[in-house]
Design an enzyme around this catalytic site. Structure first.
Site, PDB file in Angstrom:
ATOM      1  N   CYS A 260      -4.708   0.893  -4.377  1.00  0.00           N
ATOM      2  CA  CYS A 260      -5.413   1.933  -4.657  1.00  0.00           C
ATOM      3  C   CYS A 260      -4.839   3.220  -4.969  1.00  0.00           C
ATOM      4  O   CYS A 260      -5.190   3.946  -5.672  1.00  0.00           O
ATOM      5  CB  CYS A 260      -6.431   1.947  -3.096  1.00  0.00           C
ATOM      6  SG  CYS A 260      -5.628   2.148  -1.719  1.00  0.00           S
TER       7      CYS A 260
ATOM      8  N   TRP B 201       0.816  -1.243   0.112  1.00  0.00           N
ATOM      9  CA  TRP B 201       0.059   0.109   0.047  1.00  0.00           C
ATOM     10  C   TRP B 201       0.914   1.422   0.067  1.00  0.00           C
ATOM     11  O   TRP B 201       1.831   1.557   0.648  1.00  0.00           O
ATOM     12  CB  TRP B 201      -0.958   0.017   1.226  1.00  0.00           C
ATOM     13  CG  TRP B 201      -2.098   0.992   1.476  1.00  0.00           C
ATOM     14  CD1 TRP B 201      -3.251   0.842   0.851  1.00  0.00           C
ATOM     15  CD2 TRP B 201      -2.077   2.054   2.126  1.00  0.00           C
ATOM     16  NE1 TRP B 201      -3.991   1.820   1.210  1.00  0.00           N
ATOM     17  CE2 TRP B 201      -3.374   2.692   1.983  1.00  0.00           C
ATOM     18  CE3 TRP B 201      -0.930   2.788   2.875  1.00  0.00           C
ATOM     19  CZ2 TRP B 201      -3.629   3.948   2.597  1.00  0.00           C
ATOM     20  CZ3 TRP B 201      -1.316   4.110   3.343  1.00  0.00           C
ATOM     21  CH2 TRP B 201      -2.660   4.719   3.251  1.00  0.00           C
TER      22      TRP B 201
ATOM     23  N   HIS C 232      -7.441   3.225   2.603  1.00  0.00           N
ATOM     24  CA  HIS C 232      -7.943   3.387   1.055  1.00  0.00           C
ATOM     25  C   HIS C 232      -7.673   4.858   0.505  1.00  0.00           C
ATOM     26  O   HIS C 232      -7.936   5.873   1.424  1.00  0.00           O
ATOM     27  CB  HIS C 232      -9.345   3.028   0.918  1.00  0.00           C
ATOM     28  CG  HIS C 232      -9.831   2.871  -0.437  1.00  0.00           C
ATOM     29  ND1 HIS C 232      -9.251   1.938  -1.442  1.00  0.00           N
ATOM     30  CD2 HIS C 232     -10.893   3.609  -1.014  1.00  0.00           C
ATOM     31  CE1 HIS C 232      -9.833   2.218  -2.493  1.00  0.00           C
ATOM     32  NE2 HIS C 232     -10.778   3.352  -2.349  1.00  0.00           N
ATOM     33  N   TRP C 233      -7.249   5.074  -0.750  1.00  0.00           N
ATOM     34  CA  TRP C 233      -7.034   5.992  -1.409  1.00  0.00           C
ATOM     35  C   TRP C 233      -8.012   6.089  -2.595  1.00  0.00           C
ATOM     36  O   TRP C 233      -8.383   5.081  -3.252  1.00  0.00           O
ATOM     37  CB  TRP C 233      -5.755   6.066  -2.090  1.00  0.00           C
ATOM     38  CG  TRP C 233      -4.481   6.356  -1.002  1.00  0.00           C
ATOM     39  CD1 TRP C 233      -3.697   5.417  -0.710  1.00  0.00           C
ATOM     40  CD2 TRP C 233      -4.135   7.592  -0.296  1.00  0.00           C
ATOM     41  NE1 TRP C 233      -2.928   5.912   0.198  1.00  0.00           N
ATOM     42  CE2 TRP C 233      -3.008   7.244   0.432  1.00  0.00           C
ATOM     43  CE3 TRP C 233      -4.604   8.738  -0.234  1.00  0.00           C
ATOM     44  CZ2 TRP C 233      -2.323   8.095   1.080  1.00  0.00           C
ATOM     45  CZ3 TRP C 233      -3.959   9.674   0.647  1.00  0.00           C
ATOM     46  CH2 TRP C 233      -2.854   9.307   1.237  1.00  0.00           C
TER      47      TRP C 233
ATOM     48  N   ASP D 234     -12.907   5.958  -7.550  1.00  0.00           N
ATOM     49  CA  ASP D 234     -12.621   5.179  -6.567  1.00  0.00           C
ATOM     50  C   ASP D 234     -12.527   3.746  -7.192  1.00  0.00           C
ATOM     51  O   ASP D 234     -13.280   3.137  -7.955  1.00  0.00           O
ATOM     52  CB  ASP D 234     -14.061   5.192  -5.571  1.00  0.00           C
ATOM     53  CG  ASP D 234     -13.764   4.519  -4.219  1.00  0.00           C
ATOM     54  OD1 ASP D 234     -12.578   3.713  -4.189  1.00  0.00           O
ATOM     55  OD2 ASP D 234     -14.308   4.692  -3.129  1.00  0.00           O
TER      56      ASP D 234
END
Length: 213
Positions: free
Chosen positions: A162, A30, A103-104, A120
């Protein structure tokens, strides 16, 4: 030289990347604020003569948790009121004092459309965060609530890409805008391929900047 200084791999304008940040690009990990902030700074320099503004993840997080009546303190120095498009990397972290989250996603404000577009890669995961922030940023930039649109875009197939999707969405949208297309006219078919190549291309970019600096 201190330990923190010896850990620095590259310094690029307002961004610093350390060994632990580079490590995130070497495996299926991540991405953190530092890596995303670095690439947004890179895009900002690439399009510095345009009317695009790439807002850092740190400032986006601060804005997200600040009343919109105070936004001028942060956005006037960036001349945000003169920009046609503002790019915000959104995180679901709810703390002003620490980075984190899970989450991005990407929110893009378009002045001509009076709309915030949300991208998204895990559909709906950041929806509540994005809607709330879009209201605040629209109230500041338009003096009223603008429209909010969820874009049907490519989705990630794992729990860690993400951030890469955010970078690639931003890259594709910026190129599309330069060709005078509207955001809803852009094609996002190439994003999945770009994501698969992005870790390697980022490492190559960092190595190039290390040589230059």
């Amino acid at each position: 030289m201190s330990r923190s200084q010896s850990n620095i791999v590259v310094s690029y304008h307002d961004c610093i990347l350390r060994k632990e940040d580079i490590h995130l690009l070497e495996g299926p990990y991540w991405l953190n604020d530092a890596v995303i902030g670095f690439y947004f700074e890179y895009l900002g320099q690439k399009y510095r003569y345009s009317r695009l503004l790439f807002v850092s993840p740190e400032l986006t997080q601060l804005l997200k948790l600040t009343d919109s009546s105070e936004y001028s303190v942060f956005l006037q120095p960036l001349e945000a009121e003169y920009k046609d498009y503002l790019f915000f990397p959104l995180n679901d972290c709810s703390s002003r004092l620490s980075s984190g989250g899970s989450h991005w996603s990407l929110l893009v404000f378009s002045r001509s459309d009076k709309t915030c577009f949300h991208f998204d890669s895990s559909k709906g995961m950041n929806g509540m965060v994005a809607r709330a922030f879009s209201r605040d940023i629209s109230n500041y930039l338009l003096d009223r609530t603008g429209q909010y649109v969820e874009i049907d875009c490519p989705h990630q197939e794992n729990g860690y890409d993400c951030g890469l999707f955010v970078l690639c969405f931003a890259e594709v949208i910026a190129e599309c805008i330069q060709k005078r297309y509207k955001i809803e006219e852009c094609k996002y078919d190439s994003v999945r391929r770009l994501v698969s190549e992005k870790r390697r291309s980022l490492l190559n970019l960092i190595n190039t900047l290390k040589i230059r600096h």
